[in-house]
Write a protein that holds these residues in place. Structure first.
Motif, PDB file in Angstrom:
ATOM      1  N   ARG A  78      -1.675 -10.865  -1.975  1.00 51.66           N
ATOM      2  CA  ARG A  78      -0.391 -10.822  -1.264  1.00 51.66           C
ATOM      3  C   ARG A  78       0.570 -11.862  -1.822  1.00 51.66           C
TER       4      ARG A  78
ATOM      5  N   GLN B  93      -1.685  -4.927   9.009  1.00 50.57           N
ATOM      6  CA  GLN B  93      -1.344  -5.718   7.824  1.00 50.57           C
ATOM      7  C   GLN B  93      -0.663  -7.054   8.166  1.00 50.57           C
TER       8      GLN B  93
ATOM      9  N   LYS C 250      -2.845  -9.514  10.115  1.00 51.31           N
ATOM     10  CA  LYS C 250      -3.954 -10.147   9.379  1.00 51.31           C
ATOM     11  C   LYS C 250      -3.428 -11.201   8.421  1.00 51.31           C
TER      12      LYS C 250
END
Ligand code: ASP
Length: 765
Positions: free
Chosen positions: A639, A287, A290
């Motif tokens: 995000r 996570q 990336k």
């Protein structure tokens, strides 16, 4: 060196030319020149010379006491000869060499032999995922010699092709690594020579559908067509996904396996180092890397990533697993969902091009089109997956299906019914004051007629069994056990008398929301369950869990047909945070709740941003889960790409300590350095393969899986740590303090596990 094998053609010729004795003496001459048929060697001798040298050599080579043979030396010679016999073999023929009349070499394992008479036998050569090979062995000497090759031994077979059976419509589907001509499903050979290439343990008997113990996983993979075919389907699915991703402009980037411990959400594995007090952690997912790649200017990233989570195991969980991990810059969750749908929708066509569906007992599995099914070939294929997939909010999924991963193959939905129930009935089924009571109607379809005839009412015992099996789960949820009433027109109030007249009338009135109960038929079951009148939390309600259990048991006991379709959907708008007692280790903050998914998920709307300050447990996240047939295949989110907002969520909302925040410094720095808006997703690749190959168990799609306790029973890992290792890694084993453990409810995950880690590393957790 010459190929050390006995030419059976030569033997056959000799036999037809002259007496048998001549033939035998020729055989001996051949052997004396160092050409040994495997069958002269006993596997036990080979094993003994290795493992039990002294005893076995004397047993195997015992001669008169006076001969004073040097047994060790003799065994050495034998071993060298045997090694040479097994180690030199001809190259296998290539696809273009397979034509009728051509001499070819095939490598495989010796399969079943059918001895017709002393002059003729047929044998199968098992070639991994290849066409069906049959060899014909003619002549008594050849047959005798062939019989000495142990069944299941690896062999190199030389023969003349007598028949090639092809299926035209298969010609387009390339066979694995092009070893055989496309479209060919069966090849017959007249045997010329056979060479065994190793031993086979005589005590191992292989019968059809044999289940080997976990320590013999290699044999299970070799002999189980369902397992080996699923392991073949796995890379084919990966290949198709890669192909689609590359064509959509994604770039594959590898990220480190040795990462560090951060409170992302799951419990991690630490990797101690030789630097005193330091440890890596294995990534629970890539996570953070990336997201950093997004700040690095990568537009669309993917990776088949190995992930590690120290979680309690179930059939659908492994400690280490593979994710297809994605992230897209300048993208919203909608863009990601669309990209994922297009990837998944292309899989059925790719599978249909290369696999059929077969059945062995209850197991339905794919087999390569050119392989002979060891079982029944079904007239089925992978259905199209209509896109766009259905979208349900978390709230709707929990209300209608009692689950955040609903199985849409189950026809019966959950309805709220307390508005029509008499309080006497409600008090009878639960202790909760003013509960919500929900119900569903289950209508069995007797799949087999014999079953229908055999039992006038097979439903009552079935529902009783379901309720018994659900007992421990029901206790975990609280609110009482489910209550099932079977509709039966021969009984007072059709079997629903515990509802009283008013309750019966109300339930069956067909009022809005209660339509399912308006047309009850004999044999229908109505299941009631109470729950607290509070906002949904977690992944399922008691009734939702029971509904799945009833469906699965009904399918396995033949009360409902097995549905091999794939019902994909997105579940969206999850609560951003979950109370700590329902989540995993979480972020270790002082708020009493943790991120439902991970702390990087963006709030859904401006209203949810407001709620962060006022009522965070009500805030929803821009998070989406991909679900199929009751299984969560993957999840992702838009995000938080602004460092200040990320810091606010960690510090002010989750109330993480400065130390905890410090662990994310690298991420905050990357977000603050012009990181574009981004969103991503991770697809559980093992689960995807399991679903597409019609199995519930991840062990069926992983070559070397871990047991429910996290052990690899074949290699026996984890290994016990040695004193030497403790020293090297500056570790010590703490003596556990004996104290009464606090009672932990089955749904509660203990927050901390005592980890024997170096003091400094422990402080970073
Ligand atoms: N890293 C997340 C997970 O492993 C997936 C994601 O949000 O992309 O569940």
């Amino acid at each position: 060196m010459a190929q050390p094998r006995v030419s059976l053609r030569r033997l056959c010729k000799l036999e037809s030319n002259g007496p048998l004795a001549q033939c035998r003496s020729q055989l001996m001459q051949i052997q004396s020149r160092g050409w040994q048929p495997l069958t002269r060697f006993s596997q036990h001798r080979l094993m003994h010379t290795r493992d039990d040298h002294d005893n076995s050599t004397s047993r195997a080579f015992q001669g008169p006491a006076s001969t004073k043979l040097d047994f060790r030396k003799l065994a050495g010679q034998e071993l060298r000869q045997e090694w040479s016999q097994y180690n030199n073999f001809s190259k296998a023929s290539e696809a273009h060499e397979f034509a009728v009349g051509n001499q070819v070499v095939v490598h495989g394992f010796l399969g079943a032999r059918r001895i017709l008479h002393k002059n003729l036998l047929f044998a199968n050569i098992r070639v991994e995922h290849g066409p069906h090979f049959q060899v014909t062995v003619k002549g008594p000497e050849a047959c005798e010699a062939f019989k000495l090759v142990p069944l299941n031994a690896p062999v190199s077979v030389t023969g003349t092709v007598t028949e090639l059976i092809s299926e035209k419509d298969l010609a387009a589907g390339a066979q694995p690594s092009g070893r055989f001509p496309n479209g060919v499903t069966k090849i017959d050979l007249d045997l010329e020579a056979v060479q065994a290439l190793n031993v086979w343990p005589k005590e191992v008997i292989v019968s059809r559908n044999v289940q080997f113990p976990p320590k013999s996983r290699h044999l299970q993979i070799r002999f189980s067509q369902p397992l080996s075919s699923r392991l073949l389907a796995r890379p084919k699915i990966a290949f198709q996904l890669r192909k689609s991703l590359e064509s959509q402009g994604f770039t594959e980037v590898e990220t480190p396996i040795l990462f560090k411990s951060t409170p992302e959400g799951a419990r991690e594995f630490l990797v101690p180092t030789r630097r005193k007090g330091f440890a890596y952690a294995l990534p629970q997912s890539p996570q953070q890397y990336k997201q950093i790649l997004m700040a690095s200017g990568v537009r669309a990233y993917y990776q088949f990533a190995r992930c590690f989570r120290d979680e309690d195991l179930r059939a659908d969980r492994q400690l280490e697993f593979t994710q297809l991990d994605l992230e897209m810059a300048f993208a919203t969750g909608q863009d990601v969902m669309q990209a994922v749908e297009s990837l998944v929708s292309e899989l059925p066509a790719a599978l249909n091009a290369q696999f059929n569906i077969a059945k062995q007992g209850d197991d339905v599995f794919p087999i390569p089109k050119w392989s002979k099914p060891e079982g029944q070939k079904l007239d089925l294929s992978w259905p199209e997956m209509p896109s766009p997939f259905l979208r349900l909010t978390y709230q709707e999924a929990m209300t209608r299906f009692g689950s955040d991963k609903p199985d849409l193959r189950i026809q019966f939905e959950i309805r709220r019914v307390d508005q029509v129930l008499p309080s006497a009935f409600v008090q009878m089924i639960t202790d909760i004051k003013s509960p919500v009571v929900e119900a569903f109607r289950f209508r069995p379809q007797l799949v087999s007629e014999e079953e229908a005839e055999a039992s006038s009412n097979p439903i009552s015992p079935f529902t009783t069994e379901c309720i018994e099996a659900f007992g421990p789960e029901a206790a975990r949820f609280g609110g009482g056990a489910p209550v099932a009433l079977v509709f039966d027109t021969k009984k007072p109030l059709c079997g629903l008398s515990s509802l009283g007249h008013a309750g019966f009338e109300g339930l069956t009135s067909g009022a809005p929301g209660l339509e399912d109960f308006a047309d009850l038929e004999d044999g229908d079951v109505v299941v009631f369950q109470a729950r607290r009148d509070a906002a949904f939390q977690g992944g399922a309600t008691a009734l939702g869990t029971f509904r799945n259990l009833v469906y699965q048991r009904a399918v396995s006991s033949g009360l409902l047909p097995r549905d091999l379709s794939f019902k994909f959907l997105w579940v969206v708008n999850f609560p951003l945070f979950t109370p700590d007692k329902l989540s995993g280790p979480g972020q270790g903050g002082g708020a009493g709740f943790s991120a439902t998914h991970h702390p990087f998920t963006a709030p859904l709307t401006d209203e949810d941003v407001e709620l962060l300050a006022t009522n965070p447990l009500k805030a929803r996240g821009d998070h989406y889960d991909l679900v199929v047939n009751g299984i969560e295949l993957g999840g992702g989110s838009r995000r938080i790409h602004v460092a200040k907002m990320q810091e606010y969520v960690m510090k002010e909302v989750l109330k993480m300590t400065d130390k905890g925040m410090g662990l994310f410094k690298h991420l905050l720095a990357a977000l603050g350095a012009g990181c574009p808006p981004h969103a991503g997703f991770a697809l559980g690749f093992d689960r995807l393969v399991a679903v597409l190959t019609h199995t519930n168990s991840l062990r069926d799609v992983i070559a070397f899986p871990k047991s429910i306790k996290g052990d690899d029973l074949m290699v026996k890992s984890p290994g016990k740590i040695t004193n030497e290792e403790l020293k090297t890694y500056h570790l010590s084993i703490a003596t556990p303090k004996i104290q009464a453990a606090p009672a932990v409810g089955p749904s509660e995950v203990p927050k901390e596990t005592p980890a024997e880690v170096p003091a400094e590393a422990a402080a970073t957790r």
